[in-house]
Design a protein around this motif. Structure first.
Motif, PDB file in Angstrom:
ATOM      1  N   SER A  76       0.822  -1.209   0.000  1.00 58.92           N
ATOM      2  CA  SER A  76       0.000   0.000   0.000  1.00 58.92           C
ATOM      3  C   SER A  76       0.858   1.262   0.000  1.00 58.92           C
ATOM      4  O   SER A  76       1.930   1.314   0.600  1.00 58.92           O
ATOM      5  CB  SER A  76      -0.912   0.003   1.229  1.00 58.92           C
ATOM      6  OG  SER A  76      -1.717   1.163   1.261  1.00 58.92           O
ATOM      7  N   SER A  82      -3.933  -0.408  -3.663  1.00 58.11           N
ATOM      8  CA  SER A  82      -3.437  -1.444  -2.761  1.00 58.11           C
ATOM      9  C   SER A  82      -3.523  -2.820  -3.411  1.00 58.11           C
ATOM     10  O   SER A  82      -4.436  -3.096  -4.201  1.00 58.11           O
ATOM     11  CB  SER A  82      -4.245  -1.441  -1.458  1.00 58.11           C
ATOM     12  OG  SER A  82      -4.055  -0.229  -0.771  1.00 58.11           O
ATOM     13  N   LYS A  84      -3.205  -7.074  -2.463  1.00 55.26           N
ATOM     14  CA  LYS A  84      -3.112  -8.113  -1.445  1.00 55.26           C
ATOM     15  C   LYS A  84      -2.684  -9.418  -2.110  1.00 55.26           C
ATOM     16  O   LYS A  84      -3.199  -9.783  -3.173  1.00 55.26           O
ATOM     17  CB  LYS A  84      -4.461  -8.334  -0.750  1.00 55.26           C
ATOM     18  CG  LYS A  84      -4.853  -7.246   0.213  1.00 55.26           C
ATOM     19  CD  LYS A  84      -6.162  -7.608   0.888  1.00 55.26           C
ATOM     20  CE  LYS A  84      -6.632  -6.484   1.813  1.00 55.26           C
ATOM     21  NZ  LYS A  84      -7.932  -6.817   2.431  1.00 55.26           N
ATOM     22  N   THR A 135     -15.955   1.842   6.920  1.00 52.22           N
ATOM     23  CA  THR A 135     -14.985   1.604   5.856  1.00 52.22           C
ATOM     24  C   THR A 135     -15.130   0.164   5.384  1.00 52.22           C
ATOM     25  O   THR A 135     -15.863  -0.630   5.985  1.00 52.22           O
ATOM     26  CB  THR A 135     -13.546   1.830   6.354  1.00 52.22           C
ATOM     27  OG1 THR A 135     -13.235   0.839   7.351  1.00 52.22           O
ATOM     28  CG2 THR A 135     -13.383   3.218   6.957  1.00 52.22           C
ATOM     29  N   ALA A 137     -12.914  -2.303   5.539  1.00 50.94           N
ATOM     30  CA  ALA A 137     -12.413  -3.224   6.563  1.00 50.94           C
ATOM     31  C   ALA A 137     -13.381  -3.329   7.736  1.00 50.94           C
ATOM     32  O   ALA A 137     -13.572  -4.408   8.300  1.00 50.94           O
ATOM     33  CB  ALA A 137     -11.042  -2.765   7.052  1.00 50.94           C
ATOM     34  N   GLU A 171      -6.643  -6.436  10.005  1.00 54.10           N
ATOM     35  CA  GLU A 171      -6.718  -5.643   8.775  1.00 54.10           C
ATOM     36  C   GLU A 171      -7.357  -4.288   9.059  1.00 54.10           C
ATOM     37  O   GLU A 171      -6.959  -3.266   8.489  1.00 54.10           O
ATOM     38  CB  GLU A 171      -7.530  -6.394   7.721  1.00 54.10           C
ATOM     39  CG  GLU A 171      -7.593  -5.678   6.382  1.00 54.10           C
ATOM     40  CD  GLU A 171      -8.346  -6.467   5.334  1.00 54.10           C
ATOM     41  OE1 GLU A 171      -8.852  -5.847   4.378  1.00 54.10           O
ATOM     42  OE2 GLU A 171      -8.424  -7.700   5.466  1.00 54.10           O
ATOM     43  N   GLU A 175      -5.649  -0.698   8.371  1.00 50.45           N
ATOM     44  CA  GLU A 175      -6.342   0.310   7.571  1.00 50.45           C
ATOM     45  C   GLU A 175      -6.379   1.653   8.308  1.00 50.45           C
ATOM     46  O   GLU A 175      -6.179   2.708   7.712  1.00 50.45           O
ATOM     47  CB  GLU A 175      -7.769  -0.150   7.273  1.00 50.45           C
ATOM     48  CG  GLU A 175      -8.555   0.844   6.420  1.00 50.45           C
ATOM     49  CD  GLU A 175     -10.029   0.487   6.328  1.00 50.45           C
ATOM     50  OE1 GLU A 175     -10.495   0.173   5.223  1.00 50.45           O
ATOM     51  OE2 GLU A 175     -10.718   0.521   7.366  1.00 50.45           O
ATOM     52  N   LYS A 176      -6.606   1.601   9.619  1.00 50.26           N
ATOM     53  CA  LYS A 176      -6.672   2.826  10.409  1.00 50.26           C
ATOM     54  C   LYS A 176      -5.315   3.514  10.449  1.00 50.26           C
ATOM     55  O   LYS A 176      -5.211   4.744  10.348  1.00 50.26           O
ATOM     56  CB  LYS A 176      -7.130   2.487  11.835  1.00 50.26           C
ATOM     57  CG  LYS A 176      -7.540   3.706  12.657  1.00 50.26           C
ATOM     58  CD  LYS A 176      -8.808   4.346  12.123  1.00 50.26           C
ATOM     59  CE  LYS A 176      -9.298   5.465  13.013  1.00 50.26           C
ATOM     60  NZ  LYS A 176     -10.478   6.148  12.462  1.00 50.26           N
TER      61      LYS A 176
END
Length: 249
Positions: A76, A82, A84, A135, A137, A171, A175-176
């Motif tokens: 990311s 992004s 994965k 969000t 996630a 995750e 993300e945060k």
């Protein structure tokens, strides 16, 4: 009914054993390179979503970290979409794991924006007033851990046993952190870190990750108060330089 419960318990026990075995496996060295069609590839975050350990690609896009087959790696950066990747055994047997990323934004010559503030999901009655926004996630974690929010999906108990809920929770944390790093980059440019905070160029990305790990700092950062954020950032910079100074001795 008794037979069903026994079968359910047996399946859960098997899943628990598999998860425990995976967690006890030995981490291996994973080396790779991020390619972005000839554009700059330094400063890409390479995050293991299981262990939450992160490294950053160097100026040529190379990285090295610890992982094991089955781990999900998140690549990311602000300027790229992004990516994965779920690691396989042969990824560790190869000399390098090559990862290709795509730019997140396309530059347009002209953009015309028309605002219709009176037409939205709330006005149309689709979403209740003051409903909390989630969000991606957050939605995944909520549906995986709650039978009320996911009545037709995987059983939350099985998600818990298999480790899927824990992975989604990690995750969410990652993300945060990336959200806070993006917010930090919007408020302060590279010159601020170099010239005012005196952070060496090669340590800037690491310092940002160090800063957003501080809960007190992220609370202030989220308010977008420049003066207070800058003050706390200066305090963290002093501590961070002491850390890298002791490591380089």
């Amino acid at each position: 009914m008794v037979s069903y419960c026994k079968n359910y318990y047996f399946i859960g026990l098997m899943l628990f054993s598999v998860v425990n075995y995976g967690q006890s496996a030995i981490l291996e060295d994973l080396k790779g390179r991020v390619n972005a069609d000839g554009t700059t590839v330094d400063g890409i975050y390479v995050i293991n979503l299981r262990t939450e350990k992160a490294v950053i690609t160097d100026t040529d896009g190379y990285f090295e970290t610890k992982a094991m087959p089955g781990d999900t790696m998140l690549f990311s950066a602000i300027q790229y979409k992004s990516v994965k990747i779920v690691l396989k055994e042969n990824d560790f047997n190869s000399v390098l794991l090559f990862v290709k990323m795509q730019p997140a934004m396309i530059e347009l010559q002209e953009v015309v924006i028309k605002r219709y503030n009176n037409i939205n999901s709330v006005a149309l009655g689709i979403v209740p007033v003051n409903q909390k926004k989630y969000t991606v996630a957050e939605r995944r974690y909520a549906t995986a851990s709650s039978s009320r929010l996911n009545p037709m999906g995987f059983d939350p108990v099985l998600n818990l046993i298999s480790g899927r809920t824990a992975m989604l929770k990690k995750e969410l944390v990652v993300e945060k952190k990336l959200f806070f790093i993006n917010l930090l980059d919007d408020m302060f440019d590279k010159n601020h870190f170099l010239n005012k905070l005196k952070i060496p160029s090669e340590y800037i990305k690491g310092f940002e990750y160090y800063a957003v790990d501080n809960e007190r700092f992220t609370m202030i950062l989220e308010t977008k108060n420049y003066v207070t954020t800058e003050f706390l950032l200066s305090e963290l910079a002093i501590k961070y330089k002491e850390i890298i100074g002791s490591e380089n001795k």
